[in-house]
Motif scaffolding. Structure first.
Motif, PDB file in Angstrom:
ATOM      1  N   PRO A 167       0.818  -1.225   0.000  1.00 57.23           N
ATOM      2  CA  PRO A 167       0.000   0.000   0.000  1.00 57.23           C
ATOM      3  C   PRO A 167       0.851   1.274   0.000  1.00 57.23           C
ATOM      4  N   GLU A 168       1.671   1.406  -1.013  1.00 61.32           N
ATOM      5  CA  GLU A 168       2.488   2.599  -1.204  1.00 61.32           C
ATOM      6  C   GLU A 168       2.300   3.088  -2.635  1.00 61.32           C
ATOM      7  N   ARG A 169       2.523   4.365  -2.872  1.00 64.50           N
ATOM      8  CA  ARG A 169       2.139   4.979  -4.139  1.00 64.50           C
ATOM      9  C   ARG A 169       2.755   4.298  -5.366  1.00 64.50           C
ATOM     10  N   VAL A 172       1.642   0.640  -6.012  1.00 68.55           N
ATOM     11  CA  VAL A 172       0.229   0.604  -6.405  1.00 68.55           C
ATOM     12  C   VAL A 172       0.075   1.044  -7.861  1.00 68.55           C
ATOM     13  N   LEU A 173       0.765   2.118  -8.253  1.00 70.52           N
ATOM     14  CA  LEU A 173       0.677   2.589  -9.638  1.00 70.52           C
ATOM     15  C   LEU A 173       1.259   1.552 -10.605  1.00 70.52           C
ATOM     16  N   GLU A 174       2.335   0.903 -10.192  1.00 75.35           N
ATOM     17  CA  GLU A 174       2.916  -0.147 -11.029  1.00 75.35           C
ATOM     18  C   GLU A 174       1.956  -1.322 -11.175  1.00 75.35           C
ATOM     19  N   THR A 175       1.263  -1.672 -10.096  1.00 72.98           N
ATOM     20  CA  THR A 175       0.293  -2.763 -10.144  1.00 72.98           C
ATOM     21  C   THR A 175      -0.889  -2.403 -11.035  1.00 72.98           C
ATOM     22  N   ALA A 176      -1.330  -1.125 -10.988  1.00 69.79           N
ATOM     23  CA  ALA A 176      -2.415  -0.684 -11.862  1.00 69.79           C
ATOM     24  C   ALA A 176      -2.012  -0.804 -13.328  1.00 69.79           C
ATOM     25  N   VAL A 193      -3.669  -9.043  -3.697  1.00 64.07           N
ATOM     26  CA  VAL A 193      -3.175  -9.244  -2.334  1.00 64.07           C
ATOM     27  C   VAL A 193      -2.367  -8.014  -1.940  1.00 64.07           C
ATOM     28  N   ALA A 194      -2.749  -7.397  -0.820  1.00 66.48           N
ATOM     29  CA  ALA A 194      -1.986  -6.267  -0.274  1.00 66.48           C
ATOM     30  C   ALA A 194      -1.005  -6.814   0.760  1.00 66.48           C
ATOM     31  N   LEU A 206      -6.449   1.850   4.166  1.00 66.42           N
ATOM     32  CA  LEU A 206      -5.938   0.897   3.178  1.00 66.42           C
ATOM     33  C   LEU A 206      -6.657   1.066   1.846  1.00 66.42           C
ATOM     34  N   ALA A 207      -7.985   1.246   1.910  1.00 69.40           N
ATOM     35  CA  ALA A 207      -8.758   1.428   0.677  1.00 69.40           C
ATOM     36  C   ALA A 207      -8.321   2.685  -0.061  1.00 69.40           C
TER      37      ALA A 207
END
Length: 223
Positions: A167-169, A172-176, A193-194, A206-207
């Motif tokens: 849950p870091e910027r 998360v952007l890479e996962t998107a 999975v977080a 978290l959300a």
């Protein structure tokens, strides 16, 4: 290696996979090439070892074998993939290599057609040589193998791709971006999975951290 009842683990080493792949290809080439061409085959294999994409192609071949074996035995195959860029390259290979093999088969068919016409014009009516038949069979089996892997990867009833992020910027952007790229290859992410969630972080926080994934992973379960 057996870890527990009904649980086995296998680590795929890219260098070993490349060696095994090239040995198999080299053996086939030496059998099909004219006598005395072993040196040229060896030089070609040595150059191919360091070619871009060779490790991915060798690993893909091994994964296809594992997927076929799992389908026959009814086992569930779980693959811990490489980082994002390597994984995308690997997942895009079945479609690319299937198209490449289709091109080889088409060229082979056109060459055979031309050869048959040339023999007819010269008054010879020779049957297809065993060498030519084996080449076509090898290409056909290769195409079926790659197409089968592609069908398995894109079938949500048989394959689920689980994305793991923190849950870091940036992660998360890479996962998107990964989720959108998977969608472009026809593979729908099955879950998210977080990982490494800090103690005390509530669901709302978290959300919020994972909100960039709401679009690309809409409807996918989260854990």
């Amino acid at each position: 290696r057996r870890l527990a009842p009904n649980l086995r683990a296998l680590e795929l080493d890219p260098a070993s996979a490349v060696t095994a792949h090239l040995e198999a290809v080299g053996a086939t080439l030496r059998r099909l090439m004219p006598a005395g061409s072993g040196g040229e085959v060896a030089r070609h294999m040595d150059r191919a070892r360091h070619a871009p994409g060779m490790a991915e192609a060798a690993l893909l071949d091994r994964l296809a074998d594992l997927a076929e074996a799992a389908a026959r035995t009814g086992e569930r195959l779980v693959i811990d993939t490489a980082p994002t860029g390597h994984t995308l390259a690997l997942l895009q290979l079945p479609e690319m290599m299937t198209a490449w093999t289709d091109g080889l088969l088409k060229n082979r068919e056109e060459s055979d057609r031309f050869a048959r016409r040339a023999r007819a014009l010269s008054g010879r009516d020779e049957a297809e040589t065993p060498r030519d038949l084996e080449i076509r069979q090898i290409l056909g089996r290769r195409r079926e193998k790659l197409a089968g892997l592609r069908a398995t990867l894109t079938d949500p009833a048989r394959t689920g791709f689980v994305l793991v992020t923190t849950p870091e910027r940036m992660p998360v952007l890479e996962t998107a971006a990964m989720a959108r790229a998977l969608d472009g290859t026809g593979i729908a992410p099955a879950a998210l999975v977080a990982n490494r969630v800090k103690p005390g972080m509530d669901d709302a926080a978290l959300a919020a951290r994972l909100s960039p994934l709401d679009g690309p992973l809409k409807g996918a379960p989260r854990f």
